[in-house]
Design a protein around this motif. Structure first.
Motif, PDB file in Angstrom:
ATOM      1  N   ALA A  70       0.825  -1.209   0.000  1.00 50.45           N
ATOM      2  CA  ALA A  70       0.000   0.000   0.000  1.00 50.45           C
ATOM      3  C   ALA A  70       0.862   1.262   0.000  1.00 50.45           C
ATOM      4  CB  ALA A  70      -0.930  -0.011   1.216  1.00 50.45           C
ATOM      5  N   LYS A  71       1.958   1.230   0.742  1.00 50.10           N
ATOM      6  CA  LYS A  71       2.859   2.383   0.775  1.00 50.10           C
ATOM      7  C   LYS A  71       3.484   2.658  -0.589  1.00 50.10           C
ATOM      8  CE  LYS A  71       3.026   4.032   5.025  1.00 50.10           C
ATOM      9  NZ  LYS A  71       2.821   5.491   5.324  1.00 50.10           N
ATOM     10  N   LYS A  72       3.612   1.627  -1.397  1.00 48.78           N
ATOM     11  CA  LYS A  72       4.169   1.776  -2.737  1.00 48.78           C
ATOM     12  C   LYS A  72       3.124   2.263  -3.741  1.00 48.78           C
ATOM     13  CE  LYS A  72       7.687   0.762  -4.214  1.00 48.78           C
ATOM     14  NZ  LYS A  72       8.890   1.596  -4.506  1.00 48.78           N
ATOM     15  N   GLY A  73       1.913   2.516  -3.265  1.00 49.44           N
ATOM     16  CA  GLY A  73       0.871   2.999  -4.163  1.00 49.44           C
ATOM     17  C   GLY A  73       0.126   1.887  -4.872  1.00 49.44           C
ATOM     18  N   LEU A  74       0.337   0.656  -4.440  1.00 49.87           N
ATOM     19  CA  LEU A  74      -0.360  -0.489  -4.999  1.00 49.87           C
ATOM     20  C   LEU A  74      -1.500  -0.897  -4.071  1.00 49.87           C
ATOM     21  CD1 LEU A  74       2.869  -2.506  -5.908  1.00 49.87           C
ATOM     22  CD2 LEU A  74       1.502  -1.127  -7.479  1.00 49.87           C
ATOM     23  N   ARG A  75      -2.250  -1.924  -4.462  1.00 45.63           N
ATOM     24  CA  ARG A  75      -3.312  -2.448  -3.606  1.00 45.63           C
ATOM     25  C   ARG A  75      -2.995  -3.887  -3.242  1.00 45.63           C
ATOM     26  NH1 ARG A  75      -8.526  -2.717  -6.020  1.00 45.63           N
ATOM     27  NH2 ARG A  75      -7.521  -2.814  -8.058  1.00 45.63           N
ATOM     28  N   ALA A  76      -3.303  -4.256  -2.014  1.00 44.20           N
ATOM     29  CA  ALA A  76      -3.046  -5.611  -1.518  1.00 44.20           C
ATOM     30  C   ALA A  76      -4.364  -6.299  -1.205  1.00 44.20           C
ATOM     31  CB  ALA A  76      -2.169  -5.564  -0.268  1.00 44.20           C
ATOM     32  N   HIS A  77      -4.551  -7.479  -1.776  1.00 47.15           N
ATOM     33  CA  HIS A  77      -5.711  -8.314  -1.467  1.00 47.15           C
ATOM     34  C   HIS A  77      -5.208  -9.518  -0.683  1.00 47.15           C
ATOM     35  CE1 HIS A  77      -7.965  -6.563  -5.199  1.00 47.15           C
ATOM     36  NE2 HIS A  77      -7.892  -5.725  -4.191  1.00 47.15           N
ATOM     37  N   VAL A  78      -5.540  -9.550   0.594  1.00 46.67           N
ATOM     38  CA  VAL A  78      -5.071 -10.607   1.489  1.00 46.67           C
ATOM     39  C   VAL A  78      -6.145 -11.687   1.566  1.00 46.67           C
ATOM     40  CG1 VAL A  78      -4.255 -11.161   3.797  1.00 46.67           C
ATOM     41  CG2 VAL A  78      -3.729  -8.925   2.796  1.00 46.67           C
ATOM     42  N   LEU A  83     -13.084  -5.100  -3.285  1.00 43.17           N
ATOM     43  CA  LEU A  83     -11.977  -5.648  -4.074  1.00 43.17           C
ATOM     44  C   LEU A  83     -11.691  -4.807  -5.307  1.00 43.17           C
ATOM     45  CD1 LEU A  83     -12.686  -9.490  -3.868  1.00 43.17           C
ATOM     46  CD2 LEU A  83     -10.619  -8.317  -3.087  1.00 43.17           C
ATOM     47  N   GLY A  84     -12.723  -4.222  -5.875  1.00 39.68           N
ATOM     48  CA  GLY A  84     -12.531  -3.381  -7.051  1.00 39.68           C
ATOM     49  C   GLY A  84     -12.432  -1.910  -6.736  1.00 39.68           C
ATOM     50  N   ASP A  85     -12.431  -1.562  -5.460  1.00 39.22           N
ATOM     51  CA  ASP A  85     -12.378  -0.162  -5.034  1.00 39.22           C
ATOM     52  C   ASP A  85     -10.935   0.334  -5.087  1.00 39.22           C
ATOM     53  OD1 ASP A  85     -12.533   2.309  -3.835  1.00 39.22           O
ATOM     54  OD2 ASP A  85     -13.725   1.639  -2.125  1.00 39.22           O
ATOM     55  N   GLN A  86     -10.674   1.265  -5.982  1.00 40.98           N
ATOM     56  CA  GLN A  86      -9.306   1.778  -6.142  1.00 40.98           C
ATOM     57  C   GLN A  86      -8.844   2.604  -4.942  1.00 40.98           C
ATOM     58  OE1 GLN A  86      -7.453   0.992  -9.027  1.00 40.98           O
ATOM     59  NE2 GLN A  86      -9.177  -0.368  -9.383  1.00 40.98           N
ATOM     60  N   THR A  87      -9.778   3.040  -4.111  1.00 43.91           N
ATOM     61  CA  THR A  87      -9.413   3.870  -2.957  1.00 43.91           C
ATOM     62  C   THR A  87      -9.095   3.039  -1.722  1.00 43.91           C
ATOM     63  OG1 THR A  87     -11.704   4.121  -2.175  1.00 43.91           O
ATOM     64  CG2 THR A  87     -10.918   5.685  -3.825  1.00 43.91           C
ATOM     65  N   CYS A  88      -9.362   1.751  -1.776  1.00 43.36           N
ATOM     66  CA  CYS A  88      -9.096   0.874  -0.631  1.00 43.36           C
ATOM     67  C   CYS A  88      -7.776   0.145  -0.863  1.00 43.36           C
ATOM     68  CB  CYS A  88     -10.238  -0.121  -0.438  1.00 43.36           C
ATOM     69  SG  CYS A  88     -10.130  -1.045   1.113  1.00 43.36           S
ATOM     70  N   SER A  89      -6.776   0.480  -0.067  1.00 43.06           N
ATOM     71  CA  SER A  89      -5.436  -0.049  -0.301  1.00 43.06           C
ATOM     72  C   SER A  89      -5.291  -1.514   0.081  1.00 43.06           C
ATOM     73  CB  SER A  89      -4.406   0.780   0.479  1.00 43.06           C
ATOM     74  OG  SER A  89      -4.429   2.129   0.073  1.00 43.06           O
ATOM     75  N   ILE A  90      -6.023  -1.947   1.111  1.00 39.49           N
ATOM     76  CA  ILE A  90      -5.873  -3.309   1.617  1.00 39.49           C
ATOM     77  C   ILE A  90      -7.253  -3.913   1.852  1.00 39.49           C
ATOM     78  CG2 ILE A  90      -4.947  -4.754   3.478  1.00 39.49           C
ATOM     79  CD1 ILE A  90      -2.914  -2.481   4.024  1.00 39.49           C
ATOM     80  N   VAL A  91      -7.487  -5.096   1.286  1.00 35.71           N
ATOM     81  CA  VAL A  91      -8.751  -5.799   1.483  1.00 35.71           C
ATOM     82  C   VAL A  91      -8.448  -7.214   1.973  1.00 35.71           C
ATOM     83  CG1 VAL A  91     -10.879  -6.643   0.442  1.00 35.71           C
ATOM     84  CG2 VAL A  91      -9.905  -4.471  -0.317  1.00 35.71           C
ATOM     85  N   TYR A  92      -9.041  -7.577   3.098  1.00 33.40           N
ATOM     86  CA  TYR A  92      -8.960  -8.946   3.602  1.00 33.40           C
ATOM     87  C   TYR A  92     -10.237  -9.672   3.206  1.00 33.40           C
ATOM     88  CZ  TYR A  92      -4.814  -8.598   6.637  1.00 33.40           C
ATOM     89  OH  TYR A  92      -3.523  -8.495   7.118  1.00 33.40           O
ATOM     90  N   CYS A  93     -10.112 -10.822   2.562  1.00 34.73           N
ATOM     91  CA  CYS A  93     -11.293 -11.578   2.155  1.00 34.73           C
ATOM     92  C   CYS A  93     -10.918 -13.035   1.949  1.00 34.73           C
ATOM     93  CB  CYS A  93     -11.914 -10.985   0.903  1.00 34.73           C
ATOM     94  SG  CYS A  93     -10.790 -10.906  -0.492  1.00 34.73           S
ATOM     95  N   GLU A 114      -8.136  -5.059 -15.821  1.00 33.92           N
ATOM     96  CA  GLU A 114      -7.348  -3.828 -15.837  1.00 33.92           C
ATOM     97  C   GLU A 114      -7.222  -3.246 -14.428  1.00 33.92           C
ATOM     98  OE1 GLU A 114      -9.456  -1.421 -18.586  1.00 33.92           O
ATOM     99  OE2 GLU A 114      -8.605  -2.378 -20.375  1.00 33.92           O
ATOM    100  N   ASP A 115      -8.291  -3.340 -13.649  1.00 26.80           N
ATOM    101  CA  ASP A 115      -8.261  -2.797 -12.289  1.00 26.80           C
ATOM    102  C   ASP A 115      -7.289  -3.552 -11.393  1.00 26.80           C
ATOM    103  OD1 ASP A 115     -10.112  -0.893 -12.956  1.00 26.80           O
ATOM    104  OD2 ASP A 115     -11.829  -1.953 -12.108  1.00 26.80           O
ATOM    105  N   LEU A 116      -6.971  -4.782 -11.768  1.00 26.23           N
ATOM    106  CA  LEU A 116      -6.068  -5.594 -10.953  1.00 26.23           C
ATOM    107  C   LEU A 116      -4.607  -5.441 -11.362  1.00 26.23           C
ATOM    108  CD1 LEU A 116      -8.079  -8.933 -10.664  1.00 26.23           C
ATOM    109  CD2 LEU A 116      -7.880  -7.108  -8.978  1.00 26.23           C
TER     110      LEU A 116
END
Length: 301
Positions: A136-144, A177-187, A210-212
């Motif tokens: 997330a700090k790198k400007g990416l998104r993490a799906h855990v 999961l598709g929300d670009q504003t949410c940096s980290i999603v646990y699911c 593309e969103d991924l």
């Protein structure tokens, strides 16, 4: 081994020296101690053309300090991320750096999947949380991802103070999961599978893909999810016996150009099976009309 060597070149000494740890107490500001004591990264470290520089190391130190502070507030004991945790996070973090600003050609040269075998009691959940925070700090998104929703929620609740301390938007809601504003999603794995299926059935699979592009999947208990469970669940496809019929019909079409079995053979199963047989024939005929170079993955094309 090259990746481990790169991580070892960064992490040459503990975040806090042993004598400093022994002199610490629960009233001390752990973040300030780590900031002052941790070794600095004077030159960037490279792995397969990927650069890990002092800014990236600063993220690791910030995350480790916040993790230690959260542990202190929770247990009233000073607990610094240990060697296994730091080295493991660093190895994955270096690979994550290869996503930012990388060309497709460079990406093709990097491994798409990294696996870490972490022993019981080594703090795997914290390793995952720290890695997600770095992503997330790198400007990416993490799906855990965890195979069990109960464990997913437990780990999220446990690590939420860390994400909040770092100012990161995190959620246990799979709808994000598709929300670009949410940096980290646990699911769970089922949540990811459902999101993919929804994109396919709604005709938005291209946008979903593309969103991924800048999302990284972090899987907990990968053996239980992939090897024990299988590549996909059957909860959406309980009528899997239909596939045998479809394969049979396609084989007949390819060998004889016709389906020998009559619709009447399936009256006992209802009109839906006759509809499937008709759709198979229509799809087979339509396949000869498709043109090379045209994308037909989206529905309606």
């Amino acid at each position: 081994w090259e990746l481990l060597a790169a991580a070892s070149a960064i992490y040459k000494a503990p975040l806090i020296a042993a004598d400093a740890v022994n002199s610490m107490d629960a009233d001390m500001d752990v973040k300030q101690v780590i900031k002052k004591s941790a070794p600095q990264l004077k030159t960037a470290v490279f792995w397969k053309g990927v650069s890990f520089d002092n800014t990236d190391w600063g993220y690791i130190l910030e995350i480790a300090a916040c993790a230690a502070e959260c542990m202190k507030q929770r247990f009233n004991v000073v607990m610094i991320p240990h060697h296994v945790q730091v080295i493991t996070v660093l190895m994955f973090a270096i690979r994550a750096c290869g996503v930012v600003g990388s060309t497709p050609a460079r990406q093709a040269q990097l491994p798409k999947t990294l696996l870490a075998r972490v022993g019981t009691g080594e703090g795997k959940s914290l390793i995952i949380a720290m890695l997600a925070a770095f992503v997330a700090k790198k400007g990416l998104r993490a799906h855990v991802i965890n195979d069990q929703r109960v464990l997913t929620r437990r780990d999220f609740d446990t690590n939420l103070p860390l994400f909040q301390a770092l100012g990161l938007e995190a959620s246990p809601d799979p709808a994000r999961l598709g929300d670009q504003t949410c940096s980290i999603v646990y699911c769970s794995g089922d949540d990811v599978e459902q999101a993919c299926l929804d994109a396919v059935t709604s005709g938005t699979s291209q946008k979903y893909e593309e969103d991924l592009t800048h999302a990284i999947l972090i899987v907990d208990e990968v053996d239980g999810m992939i090897f024990d469970k299988g590549p996909a669940s059957l909860k959406e496809f309980s009528d899997r016996e239909f596939s045998e019929w479809v394969n049979n019909w396609l084989e007949q079409l390819e060998t004889t150009g016709d389906i020998k079995r009559d619709y009447d053979d399936f009256r006992s199963y209802g009109e839906s099976q006759a509809t499937i047989q008709r759709e198979v024939r229509e799809a087979y005929d339509a396949s000869f009309k498709k043109k090379e170079g045209v994308h037909y993955a989206e529905r309606g094309q």
